[in-house]
Scaffold this motif. Structure first.
Motif, mmCIF file in Angstrom:
data_model
loop_
_atom_site.group_PDB
_atom_site.id
_atom_site.type_symbol
_atom_site.label_atom_id
_atom_site.label_comp_id
_atom_site.label_asym_id
_atom_site.label_seq_id
_atom_site.Cartn_x
_atom_site.Cartn_y
_atom_site.Cartn_z
ATOM 1 N N SER A 192 0.818 -1.207 0.000
ATOM 2 C CA SER A 192 0.000 0.000 0.000
ATOM 3 C C SER A 192 0.858 1.267 0.000
ATOM 4 O O SER A 192 1.694 1.466 0.880
ATOM 5 N N GLY A 193 0.663 2.101 -1.016
ATOM 6 C CA GLY A 193 1.379 3.370 -1.119
ATOM 7 C C GLY A 193 2.820 3.258 -1.587
ATOM 8 O O GLY A 193 3.547 4.242 -1.615
ATOM 9 N N LEU A 194 3.256 2.055 -1.953
ATOM 10 C CA LEU A 194 4.647 1.855 -2.366
ATOM 11 C C LEU A 194 4.770 1.733 -3.882
ATOM 12 O O LEU A 194 3.788 1.507 -4.583
ATOM 13 N N ASP A 195 5.987 1.881 -4.373
ATOM 14 C CA ASP A 195 6.273 1.609 -5.783
ATOM 15 C C ASP A 195 6.702 0.149 -5.908
ATOM 16 O O ASP A 195 7.518 -0.322 -5.126
ATOM 17 N N ILE A 196 6.138 -0.537 -6.887
ATOM 18 C CA ILE A 196 6.458 -1.961 -7.025
ATOM 19 C C ILE A 196 6.707 -2.328 -8.490
ATOM 20 O O ILE A 196 6.378 -1.572 -9.398
ATOM 21 N N ALA A 197 7.288 -3.507 -8.679
ATOM 22 C CA ALA A 197 7.453 -4.051 -10.024
ATOM 23 C C ALA A 197 6.700 -5.365 -10.109
ATOM 24 O O ALA A 197 6.686 -6.139 -9.156
ATOM 25 N N VAL A 198 6.040 -5.579 -11.239
ATOM 26 C CA VAL A 198 5.450 -6.882 -11.523
ATOM 27 C C VAL A 198 6.231 -7.443 -12.709
ATOM 28 O O VAL A 198 6.360 -6.781 -13.740
ATOM 29 N N VAL A 199 6.781 -8.640 -12.552
ATOM 30 C CA VAL A 199 7.577 -9.240 -13.621
ATOM 31 C C VAL A 199 6.758 -10.321 -14.311
ATOM 32 O O VAL A 199 6.264 -11.242 -13.655
ATOM 33 N N GLY A 200 6.596 -10.182 -15.624
ATOM 34 C CA GLY A 200 5.848 -11.175 -16.388
ATOM 35 C C GLY A 200 4.966 -10.509 -17.433
ATOM 36 O O GLY A 200 4.829 -9.275 -17.442
ATOM 37 N N GLY A 201 4.390 -11.301 -18.320
ATOM 38 C CA GLY A 201 3.574 -10.724 -19.380
ATOM 39 C C GLY A 201 2.363 -11.566 -19.739
ATOM 40 O O GLY A 201 1.706 -11.319 -20.746
ATOM 41 N N GLY A 202 2.060 -12.540 -18.902
ATOM 42 C CA GLY A 202 0.902 -13.398 -19.159
ATOM 43 C C GLY A 202 -0.299 -12.976 -18.329
ATOM 44 O O GLY A 202 -0.296 -11.912 -17.698
ATOM 45 N N ASN A 203 -1.326 -13.828 -18.319
ATOM 46 C CA ASN A 203 -2.542 -13.511 -17.570
ATOM 47 C C ASN A 203 -2.282 -13.246 -16.093
ATOM 48 O O ASN A 203 -2.800 -12.293 -15.534
ATOM 49 N N SER A 204 -1.455 -14.103 -15.485
ATOM 50 C CA SER A 204 -1.230 -13.964 -14.042
ATOM 51 C C SER A 204 -0.548 -12.644 -13.714
ATOM 52 O O SER A 204 -0.882 -11.992 -12.713
ATOM 53 N N ALA A 205 0.419 -12.244 -14.540
ATOM 54 C CA ALA A 205 1.124 -10.983 -14.300
ATOM 55 C C ALA A 205 0.161 -9.808 -14.428
ATOM 56 O O ALA A 205 0.140 -8.907 -13.589
ATOM 57 N N LEU A 206 -0.667 -9.837 -15.468
ATOM 58 C CA LEU A 206 -1.603 -8.730 -15.669
ATOM 59 C C LEU A 206 -2.695 -8.711 -14.611
ATOM 60 O O LEU A 206 -3.145 -7.646 -14.181
ATOM 61 N N GLU A 207 -3.082 -9.882 -14.162
ATOM 62 C CA GLU A 207 -4.045 -9.943 -13.059
ATOM 63 C C GLU A 207 -3.441 -9.357 -11.785
ATOM 64 O O GLU A 207 -4.133 -8.702 -11.007
ATOM 65 N N ALA A 208 -2.142 -9.595 -11.578
ATOM 66 C CA ALA A 208 -1.464 -9.037 -10.402
ATOM 67 C C ALA A 208 -1.451 -7.513 -10.473
ATOM 68 O O ALA A 208 -1.669 -6.834 -9.464
ATOM 69 N N VAL A 209 -1.233 -6.967 -11.675
ATOM 70 C CA VAL A 209 -1.260 -5.511 -11.853
ATOM 71 C C VAL A 209 -2.671 -4.992 -11.594
ATOM 72 O O VAL A 209 -2.874 -4.000 -10.893
ATOM 73 N N ASP A 210 -3.644 -5.700 -12.128
ATOM 74 C CA ASP A 210 -5.038 -5.313 -11.967
ATOM 75 C C ASP A 210 -5.420 -5.272 -10.484
ATOM 76 O O ASP A 210 -6.084 -4.350 -10.023
ATOM 77 N N PHE A 211 -4.948 -6.272 -9.750
ATOM 78 C CA PHE A 211 -5.287 -6.357 -8.329
ATOM 79 C C PHE A 211 -4.598 -5.277 -7.500
ATOM 80 O O PHE A 211 -5.170 -4.754 -6.556
ATOM 81 N N THR A 212 -3.355 -4.943 -7.861
ATOM 82 C CA THR A 212 -2.583 -4.038 -7.003
ATOM 83 C C THR A 212 -2.610 -2.573 -7.463
ATOM 84 O O THR A 212 -2.098 -1.722 -6.761
#
Lengths: 302, 81
Positions: free
Chosen positions: A139-159
């Protein structure tokens, strides 16, 4: 001697067990824990008959269904291997061994690791493989999501509403995800997409402080306090290596009827070859494997 | 009775499993949702040095993740002590 031993209780194994119970087969459902990967799913929007659910809600309904069908689950069993015996097979776990005429392997897959410096060191110190578990801590932090498939994009969507800024770091030029997800991600203002980038190192002191990636022979650094790794899956098949044929991708080779290279042994779900990892496919394959196992038994009996 | 705290987030399946397990065991515990309570989240991270959930505090010891065996061990120790 059991009719069938089902190994793994994700959606494929649970579906096979529901069918086994209703066919009054003498079966065992062995698993380390009940659940499978859908436990870690956020939103599920593509399961026929269910408009919208979450991993948690879906697993609760599945559990209710297992109870309704009187499916017994043997939890806490770590499977060590399968041996061929005269009358069929012997499934060996850390708790004992079970003789059976047929086997269904439904052990699923686990998150693939980047295998780069810093990844193991900062696991649970900013590096996570479960965005819906640990994402809220960013919460309130800068993060990286590594990946380019459904799971990675879902992680971006969630966070994306939790984190301040998200760097989505993709090895490829394009995403290999459902189009609706790509559209969503592209509409978020706090998401910066970095393509053709190879993640090289995770930096930190006590916790994660940054990530290094390489793009066109140059190295770049982003300052992040969290890293979500979603770069695909590794099939849980170590215990059958040498016993059964695997494909080039390390999944159990199957035909369209879920037969493996060993007659009487079937595989279903994400541990099986197919390159498409969807709940509805796993459920269908679990059903197919069980019905084919039943047919195999019927043909075998004099 | 010593206090048991479960630090968890809303959708985390292992948090739910841990809570259900403690309920099954019939022990009382305080649930802290660190996705809402940011101060508690900071406190949790500071105490354990770990950013993952669930974290279960029993007898001032923190268990990271849903580790049945470790939880059981601490519960036994708590009953004795």
């Amino acid at each position: 001697m059991y009719d069938v031993v089902i190994i793994g209780a994700g959606i494929a194994g649970q579906t096979a067990a529901i069918y086994a119970a209703r066919k009054r087969m003498d079966y065992l459902l062995l698993t380390k824990e009940l659940g499978g990967q859908f436990l870690e799913s956020g939103e599920i929007l593509n399961y026929p008959g269910i408009v919208r659910t979450t991993g948690a809600e879906f697993s609760a309904v599945m559990r209710e269904q297992l109870e309704f069908t009187n499916v017994k689950v043997w939890e806490g069993e770590v499977i060590k291997g399968i041996k061929k015996i005269k009358a069929g097979f012997k499934v060996v776990s850390d708790k004992g061994s079970y003789e059976t005429q047929t086997v269904i392997i439904a052990t699923g897959a686990r998150p693939r690791r980047l295998s780069i410096p810093g990844e193991e060191e900062f696991r649970n110190k900013g590096v996570t493989y479960c965005s819906i578990c640990d994402g809220p801590l960013f919460s309130g932090l800068d993060i990286a999501v590594v990946g380019g498939g459904n799971s990675a994009l879902e992680a971006v969507d969630f966070t994306h509403k939790i984190a301040k800024k998200i760097y989505l770091i993709n090895m490829g030029k394009k995403f290999s995800a459902h189009e609706y997800l790509i559209e969503r991600i592209e509409s978020y203002e706090n998401v910066e997409v970095i393509t053709e980038a190879e993640t090289k190192e995770i930096l930190g002191d006590e916790f994660v402080t940054g990530l290094v990636y390489k793009k066109k022979r140059r190295k770049y650094r982003v300052d992040v306090q969290g890293v979500i790794v979603e770069i695909g899956r590794t099939a849980n098949v170590d215990f059958v290596k040498g016993f059964i044929e695997l494909d080039d991708n390390g999944h159990i080779a199957v035909d369209c009827q879920m037969n493996t290279s060993v007659p009487g042994v079937f595989a279903a779900g994400d541990c099986a070859a197919g390159r498409e990892y969807q709940y509805v496919i796993s459920a269908g394959q679990g059903c197919m494997a069980l019905l084919k196992a039943a047919r195999y038994l019927a043909n075998r009996r004099p | 009775m010593a206090k048991i705290r479960v630090y968890s987030t809303k959708m985390c399946p292992y948090c739910r499993m841990a809570k259900e397990y403690l309920e099954e065991k019939g022990v009382e515990f305080e649930e802290i949702d660190v996705s809402i309570d940011r101060e508690a989240a900071q406190e949790m991270i500071k105490k354990s040095g770990q950013m993952g959930v669930p974290q279960i505090e029993i007898n001032k010891r923190i268990i990271v993740g849903f580790d049945k065996e470790e939880i059981e061990k601490e519960l036994k120790a708590m009953k004795k002590g």
